[in-house]
Design a protein around this motif. Sequence first.
Motif, PDB file in Angstrom:
ATOM      1  N   HIS A   1       0.839  -1.201   0.000  1.00 30.89           N
ATOM      2  CA  HIS A   1       0.000   0.000   0.000  1.00 30.89           C
ATOM      3  C   HIS A   1       0.879   1.257   0.000  1.00 30.89           C
ATOM      4  N   LEU A   2       1.958   1.239   0.788  1.00 34.36           N
ATOM      5  CA  LEU A   2       2.864   2.386   0.855  1.00 34.36           C
ATOM      6  C   LEU A   2       3.685   2.567  -0.419  1.00 34.36           C
ATOM      7  N   LEU A   3       4.277   1.481  -0.898  1.00 33.52           N
ATOM      8  CA  LEU A   3       5.212   1.559  -2.008  1.00 33.52           C
ATOM      9  C   LEU A   3       4.573   1.307  -3.373  1.00 33.52           C
ATOM     10  N   GLY A   4       3.394   0.743  -3.371  1.00 32.29           N
ATOM     11  CA  GLY A   4       2.760   0.372  -4.623  1.00 32.29           C
ATOM     12  C   GLY A   4       3.222  -1.004  -5.066  1.00 32.29           C
ATOM     13  N   ASP A   5       2.436  -1.629  -5.908  1.00 29.54           N
ATOM     14  CA  ASP A   5       2.776  -2.949  -6.429  1.00 29.54           C
ATOM     15  C   ASP A   5       3.576  -2.740  -7.706  1.00 29.54           C
ATOM     16  N   ARG A   6       4.783  -3.228  -7.733  1.00 28.02           N
ATOM     17  CA  ARG A   6       5.657  -3.019  -8.884  1.00 28.02           C
ATOM     18  C   ARG A   6       5.516  -4.122  -9.926  1.00 28.02           C
ATOM     19  N   VAL A   7       4.576  -5.030  -9.741  1.00 26.23           N
ATOM     20  CA  VAL A   7       4.327  -6.067 -10.728  1.00 26.23           C
ATOM     21  C   VAL A   7       3.285  -5.528 -11.704  1.00 26.23           C
ATOM     22  N   PRO A   8       3.639  -5.417 -12.989  1.00 28.28           N
ATOM     23  CA  PRO A   8       2.670  -4.914 -13.961  1.00 28.28           C
ATOM     24  C   PRO A   8       1.421  -5.789 -13.988  1.00 28.28           C
ATOM     25  N   ALA A   9       0.279  -5.159 -14.180  1.00 28.52           N
ATOM     26  CA  ALA A   9      -1.006  -5.872 -14.155  1.00 28.52           C
ATOM     27  C   ALA A   9      -1.055  -6.984 -15.198  1.00 28.52           C
ATOM     28  N   ASP A  10      -0.393  -6.802 -16.336  1.00 22.71           N
ATOM     29  CA  ASP A  10      -0.452  -7.820 -17.392  1.00 22.71           C
ATOM     30  C   ASP A  10       0.756  -8.766 -17.413  1.00 22.71           C
ATOM     31  N   PHE A  11       1.559  -8.753 -16.348  1.00 27.81           N
ATOM     32  CA  PHE A  11       2.670  -9.695 -16.232  1.00 27.81           C
ATOM     33  C   PHE A  11       2.100 -11.072 -15.968  1.00 27.81           C
TER      34      PHE A  11
ATOM     35  N   GLU B   1      10.459  -2.708 -25.301  1.00 29.16           N
ATOM     36  CA  GLU B   1       9.875  -2.357 -26.592  1.00 29.16           C
ATOM     37  C   GLU B   1       9.519  -3.646 -27.337  1.00 29.16           C
ATOM     38  N   GLY B   2       8.311  -3.733 -27.820  1.00 29.27           N
ATOM     39  CA  GLY B   2       7.862  -4.939 -28.510  1.00 29.27           C
ATOM     40  C   GLY B   2       7.088  -5.888 -27.615  1.00 29.27           C
ATOM     41  N   GLY B   3       7.056  -5.618 -26.312  1.00 25.48           N
ATOM     42  CA  GLY B   3       6.258  -6.438 -25.400  1.00 25.48           C
ATOM     43  C   GLY B   3       7.070  -7.095 -24.310  1.00 25.48           C
ATOM     44  N   GLY B   4       6.417  -7.286 -23.191  1.00 25.66           N
ATOM     45  CA  GLY B   4       7.036  -7.929 -22.046  1.00 25.66           C
ATOM     46  C   GLY B   4       7.741  -6.933 -21.142  1.00 25.66           C
ATOM     47  N   TYR B   5       8.391  -7.480 -20.125  1.00 26.00           N
ATOM     48  CA  TYR B   5       9.019  -6.648 -19.100  1.00 26.00           C
ATOM     49  C   TYR B   5      10.351  -7.233 -18.683  1.00 26.00           C
ATOM     50  N   LEU B   6      11.211  -6.358 -18.180  1.00 26.67           N
ATOM     51  CA  LEU B   6      12.365  -6.769 -17.392  1.00 26.67           C
ATOM     52  C   LEU B   6      12.003  -6.405 -15.964  1.00 26.67           C
ATOM     53  N   LEU B   7      11.962  -7.397 -15.086  1.00 22.35           N
ATOM     54  CA  LEU B   7      11.635  -7.171 -13.680  1.00 22.35           C
ATOM     55  C   LEU B   7      12.793  -7.663 -12.829  1.00 22.35           C
ATOM     56  N   VAL B   8      13.198  -6.849 -11.886  1.00 22.60           N
ATOM     57  CA  VAL B   8      14.315  -7.164 -11.002  1.00 22.60           C
ATOM     58  C   VAL B   8      13.769  -7.610  -9.655  1.00 22.60           C
ATOM     59  N   THR B   9      14.208  -8.800  -9.208  1.00 18.59           N
ATOM     60  CA  THR B   9      13.873  -9.288  -7.872  1.00 18.59           C
ATOM     61  C   THR B   9      15.167  -9.754  -7.207  1.00 18.59           C
ATOM     62  N   ALA B  10      15.090 -10.127  -5.959  1.00 21.40           N
ATOM     63  CA  ALA B  10      16.280 -10.641  -5.270  1.00 21.40           C
ATOM     64  C   ALA B  10      16.752 -11.957  -5.877  1.00 21.40           C
ATOM     65  N   LEU B  11      15.851 -12.697  -6.514  1.00 21.50           N
ATOM     66  CA  LEU B  11      16.202 -14.009  -7.047  1.00 21.50           C
ATOM     67  C   LEU B  11      16.734 -13.974  -8.474  1.00 21.50           C
ATOM     68  N   GLY B  12      16.440 -12.899  -9.213  1.00 27.75           N
ATOM     69  CA  GLY B  12      16.934 -12.848 -10.584  1.00 27.75           C
ATOM     70  C   GLY B  12      16.246 -11.790 -11.412  1.00 27.75           C
ATOM     71  N   LEU B  13      16.527 -11.847 -12.703  1.00 30.88           N
ATOM     72  CA  LEU B  13      15.970 -10.914 -13.673  1.00 30.88           C
ATOM     73  C   LEU B  13      14.924 -11.641 -14.502  1.00 30.88           C
ATOM     74  N   TRP B  14      13.692 -11.162 -14.410  1.00 32.29           N
ATOM     75  CA  TRP B  14      12.621 -11.706 -15.237  1.00 32.29           C
ATOM     76  C   TRP B  14      12.728 -11.066 -16.609  1.00 32.29           C
ATOM     77  N   ILE B  15      12.728 -11.904 -17.646  1.00 32.43           N
ATOM     78  CA  ILE B  15      12.800 -11.419 -19.014  1.00 32.43           C
ATOM     79  C   ILE B  15      11.535 -11.856 -19.749  1.00 32.43           C
ATOM     80  N   PRO B  16      11.231 -11.205 -20.894  1.00 34.46           N
ATOM     81  CA  PRO B  16      10.034 -11.601 -21.636  1.00 34.46           C
ATOM     82  C   PRO B  16      10.043 -13.094 -21.929  1.00 34.46           C
ATOM     83  N   GLY B  17       8.874 -13.640 -21.822  1.00 35.80           N
ATOM     84  CA  GLY B  17       8.691 -15.080 -22.008  1.00 35.80           C
ATOM     85  C   GLY B  17       7.522 -15.570 -21.178  1.00 35.80           C
ATOM     86  N   PRO B  18       7.330 -15.152 -19.971  1.00 40.40           N
ATOM     87  CA  PRO B  18       8.356 -14.624 -19.070  1.00 40.40           C
ATOM     88  C   PRO B  18       9.089 -15.766 -18.377  1.00 40.40           C
TER      89      PRO B  18
END
Length: 170
Positions: A6-16, A33-50
């Motif tokens: 609630h304080l920081l907001g949800d950083r996960v895109p709604a369409d992820f 660009e072209g679709g998908g996201y790069l998301l950074v977490t403590a466990l790794g980098l999420w790339i399109p696919g995802p």
Amino acid sequence: MGWLRHLLGDRVPADFDGSLDDGEHVVGGAAVEGGGYLLVTALGLWIPGPRRVGWHLVGKAAWSDGVLTLTESEEAGTAGNAVLLADKTPVRFRLPRPGKVPILVRQRVDGSVRGRHRKDLETGGAWFVERKVPGQDGTVLQVRPDPGTDVDVVKAIAEEAARKLAKPGG
């Protein structure tokens, strides 16, 4: 946890459409660009696919002119307790609004490295890198031979190095 979102907001895109592990939180992200996201977490980098690439398998990440170029490594074998790596073909992600993603990726990749050593051989060489694996205790010795290097020679060196690292005061 709800109050923090609630304080920081949800950083996960709604369409992820990926599936984060329990307790895995996005600390930064950018649309590709072209679709998908790069998301950074403590466990790794999420790339399109995802799909998630663990920080210990990011062989190289370079940022230039709005493009993050990712060279992912794959585990190609073992040598005792050491893991042999081979690099996959680099993939480029154009980020129109990168935000903090390039900085966060650099911090996470650098943070996974506990030590590194280059060993030059008569025909080629290899990088020996001690890395932290996200979500696990301890470190792993990873070895990335140069193309054309005698892998059997590298394996012998890696086995000995892993044995020494495993001994207290190694």
